[in-house]
Design an enzyme around this catalytic site. Structure first.
Site, PDB file in Angstrom:
ATOM      1  N   GLY A  25       0.833  -1.204   0.000  1.00 49.99           N
ATOM      2  CA  GLY A  25       0.000   0.000   0.000  1.00 49.99           C
ATOM      3  C   GLY A  25       0.864   1.247   0.000  1.00 49.99           C
TER       4      GLY A  25
ATOM      5  N   GLY B 290       2.618   4.643   1.728  1.00 49.99           N
ATOM      6  CA  GLY B 290       3.109   5.138   3.023  1.00 49.99           C
ATOM      7  C   GLY B 290       4.438   4.559   3.450  1.00 49.99           C
TER       8      GLY B 290
ATOM      9  CB  ILE C  34       4.522   0.848   7.495  1.00 48.78           C
ATOM     10  CG1 ILE C  34       4.851   1.631   8.778  1.00 48.78           C
ATOM     11  CG2 ILE C  34       4.497  -0.652   7.747  1.00 48.78           C
ATOM     12  CD1 ILE C  34       3.778   1.627   9.816  1.00 48.78           C
TER      13      ILE C  34
ATOM     14  CD  GLU D 164      -5.621   0.060  -4.610  1.00 45.13           C
ATOM     15  OE1 GLU D 164      -6.235  -0.866  -4.040  1.00 45.13           O
ATOM     16  OE2 GLU D 164      -5.619   1.214  -4.186  1.00 45.13           O
TER      17      GLU D 164
ATOM     18  CG  LEU E 273      -6.428   6.184   9.971  1.00 45.26           C
ATOM     19  CD1 LEU E 273      -7.627   6.982   9.489  1.00 45.26           C
ATOM     20  CD2 LEU E 273      -5.190   7.066  10.039  1.00 45.26           C
TER      21      LEU E 273
ATOM     22  N   GLY F 187      -8.238  -0.349  -2.067  1.00 44.65           N
ATOM     23  CA  GLY F 187      -8.230  -1.789  -2.334  1.00 44.65           C
ATOM     24  C   GLY F 187      -7.888  -2.607  -1.106  1.00 44.65           C
TER      25      GLY F 187
ATOM     26  CE  LYS G 197      -3.547  14.174  15.263  1.00 39.14           C
ATOM     27  NZ  LYS G 197      -3.102  14.956  14.118  1.00 39.14           N
TER      28      LYS G 197
HETATM   29  N1  COA Z   1      -6.404   8.967  16.043  1.00 35.54           N
HETATM   30  C1  COA Z   1      -6.230  10.265  15.707  1.00 35.54           C
HETATM   31  N2  COA Z   1      -5.440  10.667  14.685  1.00 35.54           N
HETATM   32  C2  COA Z   1      -4.792   9.705  14.016  1.00 35.54           C
HETATM   33  C3  COA Z   1      -4.899   8.340  14.326  1.00 35.54           C
HETATM   34  C4  COA Z   1      -5.750   7.982  15.389  1.00 35.54           C
HETATM   35  N3  COA Z   1      -5.925   6.705  15.741  1.00 35.54           N
HETATM   36  N4  COA Z   1      -4.135   7.634  13.468  1.00 35.54           N
HETATM   37  C5  COA Z   1      -3.546   8.511  12.659  1.00 35.54           C
HETATM   38  N5  COA Z   1      -3.938   9.757  12.978  1.00 35.54           N
HETATM   39  C6  COA Z   1      -3.542  11.010  12.319  1.00 35.54           C
HETATM   40  C7  COA Z   1      -2.039  11.119  12.181  1.00 35.54           C
HETATM   41  O1  COA Z   1      -1.471  11.766  13.307  1.00 35.54           O
HETATM   42  C8  COA Z   1      -1.927  11.972  10.936  1.00 35.54           C
HETATM   43  O2  COA Z   1      -2.228  13.314  11.265  1.00 35.54           O
HETATM   44  P1  COA Z   1      -1.515  14.535  10.515  1.00 35.54           P
HETATM   45  O3  COA Z   1      -2.002  14.448   9.079  1.00 35.54           O
HETATM   46  O4  COA Z   1      -2.040  15.713  11.257  1.00 35.54           O
HETATM   47  O5  COA Z   1      -0.050  14.282  10.670  1.00 35.54           O
HETATM   48  C9  COA Z   1      -3.057  11.474  10.053  1.00 35.54           C
HETATM   49  O6  COA Z   1      -4.013  10.912  10.959  1.00 35.54           O
HETATM   50  C10 COA Z   1      -2.636  10.393   9.050  1.00 35.54           C
HETATM   51  O7  COA Z   1      -2.065   9.333   9.755  1.00 35.54           O
HETATM   52  P2  COA Z   1      -0.829   8.480   9.182  1.00 35.54           P
HETATM   53  O8  COA Z   1      -0.560   7.380  10.126  1.00 35.54           O
HETATM   54  O9  COA Z   1       0.315   9.391   8.818  1.00 35.54           O
HETATM   55  O10 COA Z   1      -1.490   7.954   7.852  1.00 35.54           O
HETATM   56  P3  COA Z   1      -0.827   7.406   6.512  1.00 35.54           P
HETATM   57  O11 COA Z   1      -0.452   8.519   5.634  1.00 35.54           O
HETATM   58  O12 COA Z   1       0.207   6.383   6.833  1.00 35.54           O
HETATM   59  O13 COA Z   1      -2.113   6.703   5.861  1.00 35.54           O
HETATM   60  C11 COA Z   1      -4.140   5.454   5.904  1.00 35.54           C
HETATM   61  C12 COA Z   1      -2.805   5.721   6.593  1.00 35.54           C
HETATM   62  C13 COA Z   1      -4.813   4.349   6.671  1.00 35.54           C
HETATM   63  C14 COA Z   1      -5.015   6.709   5.916  1.00 35.54           C
HETATM   64  C15 COA Z   1      -3.838   5.034   4.417  1.00 35.54           C
HETATM   65  O14 COA Z   1      -3.028   3.902   4.400  1.00 35.54           O
HETATM   66  C16 COA Z   1      -5.108   4.759   3.656  1.00 35.54           C
HETATM   67  O15 COA Z   1      -5.638   5.651   3.036  1.00 35.54           O
HETATM   68  N6  COA Z   1      -5.614   3.486   3.684  1.00 35.54           N
HETATM   69  C17 COA Z   1      -6.899   3.120   3.077  1.00 35.54           C
HETATM   70  C18 COA Z   1      -6.772   2.618   1.690  1.00 35.54           C
HETATM   71  C19 COA Z   1      -5.854   1.452   1.560  1.00 35.54           C
HETATM   72  O16 COA Z   1      -5.449   0.789   2.494  1.00 35.54           O
HETATM   73  N7  COA Z   1      -5.489   1.165   0.339  1.00 35.54           N
HETATM   74  C20 COA Z   1      -4.590   0.058   0.045  1.00 35.54           C
HETATM   75  C21 COA Z   1      -4.083   0.019  -1.310  1.00 35.54           C
HETATM   76  S1  COA Z   1      -3.058   1.416  -1.799  1.00 35.54           S
END
Ligand code: COA
Length: 435
Positions: free
Chosen positions: A218, A220, A222, A241, A316, A339, A364
């Site tokens: 995916g 990001g 990780i 994807e 998240l 996906g 946070k």
């Molecule tokens: N509670 C409050 N805030 C949270 C949180 C929680 N449990 N988890 C994360 N956040 C905040 C982070 O602090 C960050 O805030 P900021 O923008 O102010 O810095 C923001 O939410 C994004 O978190 P982060 O961990 O940096 O997200 P990411 O960029 O690694 O994306 C997903 C994570 C889940 C949003 C992303 O992987 C996604 O869109 N997944 C859905 C689609 C998918 O999995 N597709 C797969 C094929 S590509």
């Protein structure tokens, strides 16, 4: 050839002329990311700002250009975006109340388009025309085919920076109503910051991936860190994807050769690519990568045909059931399902397959645990308790599939941040979970 060149010249126009054709109430479709047509959209936004059109809607997915209708609230009612994935500018506009969102599994979008929508126009960025009159749809093949079928008109933005995907969708000059030229480098995704925590998580996952596995990564830090941790592996394959930078790295270092895949042997399969210029250069004229429609690529019944299918995605928050929220913080939109479920299901149904949902244990600045007793009220459940497989944080790996609620809870508390473990255990006991 000259006939095609004549037809090209007849259809060539500036972006303002395309925008001038748009009428009140039109619905316009675009595919994902670099398929968007920024010059046509800016011209249309200018008309909307001047009050020349109203109630026009544009459907997008993963906006990577600064699209005006996601940035400028004063266009509300004249020109609005509707997103299939609430990331980027769309996320902010949806939360601010001037853009809309269509829930979906990515694999279903072509079917939803064919059954629910008609488009007045489909706009798409393409590479220059070849000698047979075809334009390559470049980095994106996800649902364009369905939108082309359901659109009254097709406007293309020809960009000589758009790679020519020889194993991807093509559109013929005879299908096109208007051509705008816009030669500009494609947007690039800033490189993910792979810190020590991401590297630790990537390392745990890499240990569980055998040589010969087929991978989906995916978006990001990780997934990227996991990609980097796979460089010592052999005979890996790609069925994904989104085609990412770390995948080009794995191909170029020899870890990926696609030799053990059961389907599309020798070829990397994806539905779109987004990342650095390195990816766009890799795709150009390269028969070793196939860009195919998402209803095929993301179909779990297709994904699982490759043995040892491995999917790696982010989240998240996760509750004691293993319900994964990857789309919202409470009621605040953050993203879409994309996906994720398609690959969780595809990987878990594959012989030897594994699906990983990985994230840092806190958000946070360490003040919020991403492992929770219950999902935050209003949170969207992306991957269900019945589909979830492995959950990974920097504190280890929990294998939830087939496990009881008590076992899941115990395993999840063990990989939560130490500062939150006592509170989580207290909440589990209060709920009567047998930990
Ligand atoms: N509670 C409050 N805030 C949270 C949180 C929680 N449990 N988890 C994360 N956040 C905040 C982070 O602090 C960050 O805030 P900021 O923008 O102010 O810095 C923001 O939410 C994004 O978190 P982060 O961990 O940096 O997200 P990411 O960029 O690694 O994306 C997903 C994570 C889940 C949003 C992303 O992987 C996604 O869109 N997944 C859905 C689609 C998918 O999995 N597709 C797969 C094929 S590509």
């Amino acid at each position: 050839m000259s006939d095609y060149q004549d037809r090209y010249r007849e259809r060539l126009m500036d972006a303002a002329s395309v925008a001038a054709r748009v009428e009140d109430g039109w619905v316009i479709g675009m595919d994902a990311a670099t398929a968007h047509t920024p010059r046509i959209m800016s011209a249309l936004a200018a008309r909307a700002a001047a009050g020349e059109v109203k109630n026009v809607k544009v459907q997008t997915l993963l906006d990577v250009y600064p699209l005006e209708f996601y940035a400028d609230k004063s266009l509300d009612g004249k020109l609005n975006g509707v997103s299939w994935f609430a990331g980027g500018g769309a996320r902010k506009a949806i939360n601010a109340g001037f853009a809309d969102f269509i829930p979906n599994y990515y694999r279903d979008i072509p079917k939803l388009i064919r059954s629910c929508y008609d488009y007045d126009a489909f706009c798409v960025s393409v590479s220059p025309m070849d000698e047979h009159g075809y334009f390559s749809l470049g980095c994106v093949s996800s649902y364009s085919e369905a939108m082309i079928e359901k659109s009254r008109r097709i406007f293309i933005e020809v960009n000589n920076f758009q790679p020519r995907a020889v194993c991807g969708l093509q559109i013929h000059i005879s299908q096109v109503d208007g051509i705008v030229e816009n030669n500009m480098p494609l947007p690039v995704l800033p490189a993910a910051n792979i810190d020590e925590t991401s590297r630790t998580i990537g390392g745990y996952i890499a240990e569980l991936i055998p040589d010969g596995a087929c991978i989906q990564l995916g978006i990001g830090a990780i997934p990227d860190a996991t990609g980097m941790a796979l460089k010592q592996k052999h005979d890996l394959g790609i069925h994904t994807e989104m085609f990412t930078d770390s995948m080009v790295e794995l191909i170029e270092c020899g870890a990926v050769n696609n030799s053990k895949k059961q389907i599309h042997r020798g070829v990397s399969v994806t539905t779109f690519a987004f990342g650095s210029q390195r990816i766009y250069d890799y795709i150009n004229d390269n028969p070793a990568i196939a860009l195919m429609p998402v209803d095929y690529v993301n179909d779990p019944n297709v994904i699982c045909r490759n043995d040892n299918m491995i999917s790696i995605n982010a989240a998240l928050e996760v509750d004691f059931w293993g319900q994964v929220c990857a789309e919202s913080v409470g009621t605040k939109h953050m993203s879409g399902s994309g996906g994720q479920i398609d690959y969780v299901r595809g990987a878990t149904q594959s012989k030897g397959g594994k699906s990983f949902i990985a994230f840092t244990s806190t958000a946070k600045g360490g003040t919020i645990s991403k492992i929770k007793s219950t999902l935050t009220p209003g949170a969207v459940c992306t991957t269900s308790k019945n589909d979830v497989d492995y959950i990974v944080t920097e504190y280890g790996v929990a294998h939830l599939r087939g496990q009881s609620l008590a076992s899941r809870t115990k395993q999840l508390i063990a990989i939560a941040h130490p500062d939150f473990r006592d509170q989580l255990a207290f909440e589990a006991k209060q709920r009567g979970i047998m930990i």
